[in-house]
Design a protein around this motif. Sequence first.
Motif, PDB file in Angstrom:
ATOM      1  N   ASN A   6       1.976  15.579  -0.251  1.00 25.98           N
ATOM      2  CA  ASN A   6       1.461  16.854   0.075  1.00 25.98           C
ATOM      3  C   ASN A   6       0.472  17.196  -0.945  1.00 25.98           C
ATOM      4  OD1 ASN A   6       2.648  17.296  -2.807  1.00 25.98           O
ATOM      5  ND2 ASN A   6       4.438  18.344  -1.835  1.00 25.98           N
ATOM      6  N   ASP A   7       0.093  18.466  -0.910  1.00 27.84           N
ATOM      7  CA  ASP A   7      -1.115  18.895  -1.580  1.00 27.84           C
ATOM      8  C   ASP A   7      -0.842  18.838  -3.186  1.00 27.84           C
ATOM      9  OD1 ASP A   7      -2.429  19.197   0.762  1.00 27.84           O
ATOM     10  OD2 ASP A   7      -2.590  21.280   0.795  1.00 27.84           O
ATOM     11  N   GLU A   8       0.362  18.916  -3.403  1.00 25.10           N
ATOM     12  CA  GLU A   8       0.408  18.816  -5.021  1.00 25.10           C
ATOM     13  C   GLU A   8       0.283  17.582  -5.396  1.00 25.10           C
ATOM     14  OE1 GLU A   8       4.722  19.318  -5.708  1.00 25.10           O
ATOM     15  OE2 GLU A   8       4.241  19.962  -7.935  1.00 25.10           O
ATOM     16  N   VAL A   9       0.666  16.355  -4.600  1.00 23.85           N
ATOM     17  CA  VAL A   9       0.509  14.915  -4.885  1.00 23.85           C
ATOM     18  C   VAL A   9      -1.114  14.761  -4.972  1.00 23.85           C
ATOM     19  CG1 VAL A   9       0.849  12.719  -4.369  1.00 23.85           C
ATOM     20  CG2 VAL A   9       2.726  14.207  -4.162  1.00 23.85           C
ATOM     21  N   ALA A  10      -1.774  15.443  -3.615  1.00 25.32           N
ATOM     22  CA  ALA A  10      -3.258  15.243  -3.527  1.00 25.32           C
ATOM     23  C   ALA A  10      -4.051  15.542  -4.873  1.00 25.32           C
ATOM     24  CB  ALA A  10      -3.545  15.614  -2.444  1.00 25.32           C
ATOM     25  N   ASN A  11      -3.626  16.800  -5.405  1.00 26.44           N
ATOM     26  CA  ASN A  11      -4.222  17.353  -6.263  1.00 26.44           C
ATOM     27  C   ASN A  11      -4.195  16.565  -7.689  1.00 26.44           C
ATOM     28  OD1 ASN A  11      -5.622  19.692  -7.169  1.00 26.44           O
ATOM     29  ND2 ASN A  11      -3.811  20.477  -8.023  1.00 26.44           N
ATOM     30  N   LEU A  52       4.148  10.458 -11.201  1.00 26.72           N
ATOM     31  CA  LEU A  52       3.077  11.366 -10.987  1.00 26.72           C
ATOM     32  C   LEU A  52       2.077  11.717 -12.314  1.00 26.72           C
ATOM     33  CD1 LEU A  52       4.022  13.758  -8.066  1.00 26.72           C
ATOM     34  CD2 LEU A  52       2.737  11.644  -7.997  1.00 26.72           C
ATOM     35  N   SER A  53       2.998  10.887 -13.578  1.00 31.71           N
ATOM     36  CA  SER A  53       2.138  10.769 -14.555  1.00 31.71           C
ATOM     37  C   SER A  53       0.849  10.191 -14.453  1.00 31.71           C
ATOM     38  CB  SER A  53       3.207  10.442 -15.568  1.00 31.71           C
ATOM     39  OG  SER A  53       3.205   8.903 -15.482  1.00 31.71           O
ATOM     40  N   LYS A  54       0.025  10.191 -15.574  1.00 29.12           N
ATOM     41  CA  LYS A  54      -1.172   9.374 -15.515  1.00 29.12           C
ATOM     42  C   LYS A  54      -1.054   8.060 -15.383  1.00 29.12           C
ATOM     43  CE  LYS A  54      -4.051  12.652 -17.511  1.00 29.12           C
ATOM     44  NZ  LYS A  54      -4.647  12.940 -18.782  1.00 29.12           N
ATOM     45  N   LYS A  55       0.310   7.456 -16.134  1.00 24.23           N
ATOM     46  CA  LYS A  55       0.528   5.962 -15.934  1.00 24.23           C
ATOM     47  C   LYS A  55       0.876   5.386 -14.816  1.00 24.23           C
ATOM     48  CE  LYS A  55       2.954   3.340 -19.667  1.00 24.23           C
ATOM     49  NZ  LYS A  55       3.920   3.621 -20.557  1.00 24.23           N
ATOM     50  N   GLY A  56       1.748   6.417 -14.185  1.00 21.01           N
ATOM     51  CA  GLY A  56       2.614   6.134 -12.912  1.00 21.01           C
ATOM     52  C   GLY A  56       1.482   6.280 -11.786  1.00 21.01           C
ATOM     53  N   LEU A  57       0.379   7.000 -11.977  1.00 25.47           N
ATOM     54  CA  LEU A  57      -0.562   7.171 -10.929  1.00 25.47           C
ATOM     55  C   LEU A  57      -1.480   5.996 -11.038  1.00 25.47           C
ATOM     56  CD1 LEU A  57      -1.576  11.100 -11.078  1.00 25.47           C
ATOM     57  CD2 LEU A  57      -0.654   9.685  -9.058  1.00 25.47           C
ATOM     58  N   TYR A  61       0.851  -1.314  -0.037  1.00 28.34           N
ATOM     59  CA  TYR A  61      -0.045   0.004   0.014  1.00 28.34           C
ATOM     60  C   TYR A  61       0.876   1.236   0.043  1.00 28.34           C
ATOM     61  CZ  TYR A  61      -4.037  -3.013   1.228  1.00 28.34           C
ATOM     62  OH  TYR A  61      -5.323  -3.782   1.327  1.00 28.34           O
ATOM     63  N   ILE A  62       2.186   1.054   0.101  1.00 26.35           N
ATOM     64  CA  ILE A  62       2.998   2.323   0.315  1.00 26.35           C
ATOM     65  C   ILE A  62       3.902   2.453  -1.027  1.00 26.35           C
ATOM     66  CG2 ILE A  62       4.748   3.316   1.587  1.00 26.35           C
ATOM     67  CD1 ILE A  62       2.257   2.599   3.198  1.00 26.35           C
ATOM     68  N   ARG A  63       3.652   3.759  -1.613  1.00 25.73           N
ATOM     69  CA  ARG A  63       4.244   3.791  -2.968  1.00 25.73           C
ATOM     70  C   ARG A  63       5.267   5.089  -2.522  1.00 25.73           C
ATOM     71  NH1 ARG A  63       3.203  -0.602  -4.177  1.00 25.73           N
ATOM     72  NH2 ARG A  63       4.048  -0.137  -6.090  1.00 25.73           N
ATOM     73  N   TRP A  64       6.524   4.962  -3.153  1.00 24.61           N
ATOM     74  CA  TRP A  64       7.537   6.125  -2.993  1.00 24.61           C
ATOM     75  C   TRP A  64       7.847   6.701  -4.132  1.00 24.61           C
ATOM     76  CZ3 TRP A  64       9.427   7.027   1.915  1.00 24.61           C
ATOM     77  CH2 TRP A  64       9.044   6.086   2.943  1.00 24.61           C
ATOM     78  N   TYR A  65       8.135   8.025  -4.168  1.00 25.15           N
ATOM     79  CA  TYR A  65       8.712   8.706  -5.374  1.00 25.15           C
ATOM     80  C   TYR A  65       9.960   9.663  -4.889  1.00 25.15           C
ATOM     81  CZ  TYR A  65       6.358  13.064  -4.468  1.00 25.15           C
ATOM     82  OH  TYR A  65       5.806  14.233  -3.663  1.00 25.15           O
ATOM     83  N   SER A  66      10.610  10.035  -5.733  1.00 17.64           N
ATOM     84  CA  SER A  66      11.628  10.808  -5.550  1.00 17.64           C
ATOM     85  C   SER A  66      11.794  12.042  -6.503  1.00 17.64           C
ATOM     86  CB  SER A  66      13.175  10.125  -5.922  1.00 17.64           C
ATOM     87  OG  SER A  66      13.520   9.859  -6.934  1.00 17.64           O
ATOM     88  N   THR A  67      12.668  13.137  -6.395  1.00 18.87           N
ATOM     89  CA  THR A  67      12.722  14.354  -7.273  1.00 18.87           C
ATOM     90  C   THR A  67      13.013  13.877  -8.566  1.00 18.87           C
ATOM     91  OG1 THR A  67      13.865  15.459  -5.499  1.00 18.87           O
ATOM     92  CG2 THR A  67      13.975  16.253  -7.748  1.00 18.87           C
ATOM     93  N   LYS A  68      13.901  12.797  -8.756  1.00 20.27           N
ATOM     94  CA  LYS A  68      14.283  12.259 -10.110  1.00 20.27           C
ATOM     95  C   LYS A  68      13.231  11.391 -10.739  1.00 20.27           C
ATOM     96  CE  LYS A  68      19.323  11.808  -9.708  1.00 20.27           C
ATOM     97  NZ  LYS A  68      20.326  10.926  -9.063  1.00 20.27           N
ATOM     98  N   ASP A  69      12.340  10.655 -10.091  1.00 22.74           N
ATOM     99  CA  ASP A  69      11.113  10.037 -10.901  1.00 22.74           C
ATOM    100  C   ASP A  69       9.768  10.662 -10.546  1.00 22.74           C
ATOM    101  OD1 ASP A  69      10.595   9.153  -8.414  1.00 22.74           O
ATOM    102  OD2 ASP A  69      11.423   7.272  -8.743  1.00 22.74           O
ATOM    103  N   MET A  70       9.956  11.781 -10.128  1.00 18.04           N
ATOM    104  CA  MET A  70       8.719  12.527  -9.763  1.00 18.04           C
ATOM    105  C   MET A  70       7.593  12.600 -10.825  1.00 18.04           C
ATOM    106  SD  MET A  70       7.967  15.998  -7.931  1.00 18.04           S
ATOM    107  CE  MET A  70       6.484  16.667  -7.890  1.00 18.04           C
ATOM    108  N   GLU A  71       8.278  13.175 -12.024  1.00 18.48           N
ATOM    109  CA  GLU A  71       7.416  13.426 -13.208  1.00 18.48           C
ATOM    110  C   GLU A  71       6.752  12.054 -13.817  1.00 18.48           C
ATOM    111  OE1 GLU A  71       8.625  15.726 -17.103  1.00 18.48           O
ATOM    112  OE2 GLU A  71       9.441  16.447 -15.328  1.00 18.48           O
ATOM    113  N   GLU A  72       7.479  10.985 -13.710  1.00 16.09           N
ATOM    114  CA  GLU A  72       7.204   9.750 -14.162  1.00 16.09           C
ATOM    115  C   GLU A  72       6.315   9.003 -13.077  1.00 16.09           C
ATOM    116  OE1 GLU A  72       9.643   6.255 -13.883  1.00 16.09           O
ATOM    117  OE2 GLU A  72       7.773   5.195 -14.158  1.00 16.09           O
TER     118      GLU A  72
END
Lengths: 369, 369
Positions: B277-282, B255-260, B242-253
């Motif tokens: 954070n609220d950016e991710v929530a959005n 939080l893309s539609k495919k990634g989400l 249930y826990i998903r992790w991301y970093s600065t480097k792979d954030m774009e990928e």
Amino acid sequence: MSNMDQECLKYQKLYNWAHTLITSGVIKNMDKFPSEPSLQKKFGYSRQTVRTALQKLEEEGLVTRVRGSGTYVSYDCSKVNEERPQVGLLLSYYSDYLFPRVYDGIESCLTEKGYAIEVAVTKNRLNDEAIYLEGILKGDVSGLIIEGSRSAFPNPNIRLYKEIKRRNIPTLFIHNHYENMVFDSVEMSDKKCSYELTKLLIENGHRRIGGIFKYDDMQGIERYKGFIQCLSDYGVKFDDDYIRWYSTKDMEEKLSKKGLLRMYRRTKDCTAMIVYNDEVANYYMDFLEERGLHVPEDVSLVSFDDAELLDANNGAQLVSAIHPKYQLGRITAKNLLRMMEDEKWQEKNYSYRFPVKIKEGNSIQKIGR
Amino acid sequence: MSNMDQECLKYQKLYNWAHTLITSGVIKNMDKFPSEPSLQKKFGYSRQTVRTALQKLEEEGLVTRVRGSGTYVSYDCSKVNEERPQVGLLLSYYSDYLFPRVYDGIESCLTEKGYAIEVAVTKNRLNDEAIYLEGILKGDVSGLIIEGSRSAFPNPNIRLYKEIKRRNIPTLFIHNHYENMVFDSVEMSDKKCSYELTKLLIENGHRRIGGIFKYDDMQGIERYKGFIQCLSDYGVKFDDDYIRWYSTKDMEEKLSKKGLLRMYRRTKDCTAMIVYNDEVANYYMDFLEERGLHVPEDVSLVSFDDAELLDANNGAQLVSAIHPKYQLGRITAKNLLRMMEDEKWQEKNYSYRFPVKIKEGNSIQKIGR
């Protein structure tokens, strides 16, 4: 070493590994045993070598081959252990190339004293860690040896670890430890080893030094720490483009040819590389070889663990921080026995760090400054 | 709120953000300003809204549009600041939606006392951090405010931080700090906030709670810590799937539609999610909406920062731990001023953690146990 000797050595390594997996109960009675092709791939051995090892296991009755279905384990270690007091051993990997030696060290010490070892493997998953810890808490163990899962991250199985403390079960971590809980641990000196390896590279004139590290276990973070501390102390520039990270989850992808190519592209200006362990070093050397590049002429390489497995495969003698393997197992078991004999073990310190030992080799090229 | 009001609010947010970037010197004179399409994408605003904001900036002489080339900054903050004593402000992101408010807090306090602020942005890269720190050490700053780059990892710019200590330059970290060096810091209470948010979910009957966390900054690790501690204290099962992790480097990928979609598939059994954070929530709410799913009917959602930006975009009033933003900037600047006036600042503690404050909303559904 002759070709024949090398084949013999390979066959023996594979046999030992499989023998340990089965008799320790990592793979349990009736479980499917890894297939011939998967073993060939994992070890990089020929079909014949794999077959010979499997044949010997079958002759000894440890496995049974079922036509059209595969190979199954036919050894029940729980029966053997029925009457003896138990020590739980929780590991994150069994494919780990160090496992048989570490296990031998633990076993040699504990069986002497009449203990049986109950082994479980988490594959670095926290859910599995929880399941095994719960199982252990339901049973009756005299002591615990634990390799933490995803040890670089705070551990969520806090409740279970608190329960272990509450019940006063003597517990030692091996290879790593968690930052958010307090248990003693027996480890190699990852940070110091890394410092010394980096220093060797610097003393040989290297200034553009890259690294491949694992970020989800504590060993990776400690090895990174030693590396950056040494660069800083010697005034060598750190370049984050030269540092590549991988984790259990993306290991297969990052150490694939495509993944290694991407790593190589970013680090090709480096005259030297320090890599997380000999497994990675082996993949990386194979990758370089395919590109017609050589260690150390084209790039110097240092690594960790001194996994003896590798030297048979490669002309290069890798400079590598020696993992104490068998000795680590021995000392862990000895300290655990002392803890089990002492009701006040919680007030004392049973941690141990091995002194740094570097295996000499020919994988570092001296270069002009 | 009427549509017109919403457009007004958006235009004002974008204008404020751009105004702060330029006058603070984050984007320097002659630098290219982000293009209209990239701003539309970043903020999710209409072309008209972006144009109106840019027009106002142009009227004020802060930017100049060059036909066929783009928009350029035409404001030199270094001239304005020439004669005043400097405070260095090193940030990891400027695109951060909190930046203008935090900066206003810092600026309101420091300019009053006659200080100019020299801003630099690392984009969470350690190389850039080194370059800016070296620049600062060559110049003459009276104090330093630093948001650490990749703060969850040990920092390799040890030598530079040691030099800062040696020169006795008053330094405060904001938002996070490094584990391998000792500086005071002003932060929100990430771990405690996370604990309270998780507790809210549990009190509303949720047992399958997923999370999306960032692993390369300390905030992410602290928020994860509060989450796992709360689960453990309330005996709620942790599931690492249930826990998903991301970093600065792979954030774009990620939080893309495919990634989400990949994140959603793994966590779709969860009745509630806590996100970094609220950016991710959005991003996540937009993704859910496209799939015809609703917060909180289909999944309850809690988050961090209370970035006001978001509420205009979405019907849901997100339950979010309030980031003190402006107040954080104020207190950081105030404490730094006190340090600069006190030669013995190294012997004292100027750290501050804000008390937990949760913004109420309608993003949590009460469910039966």
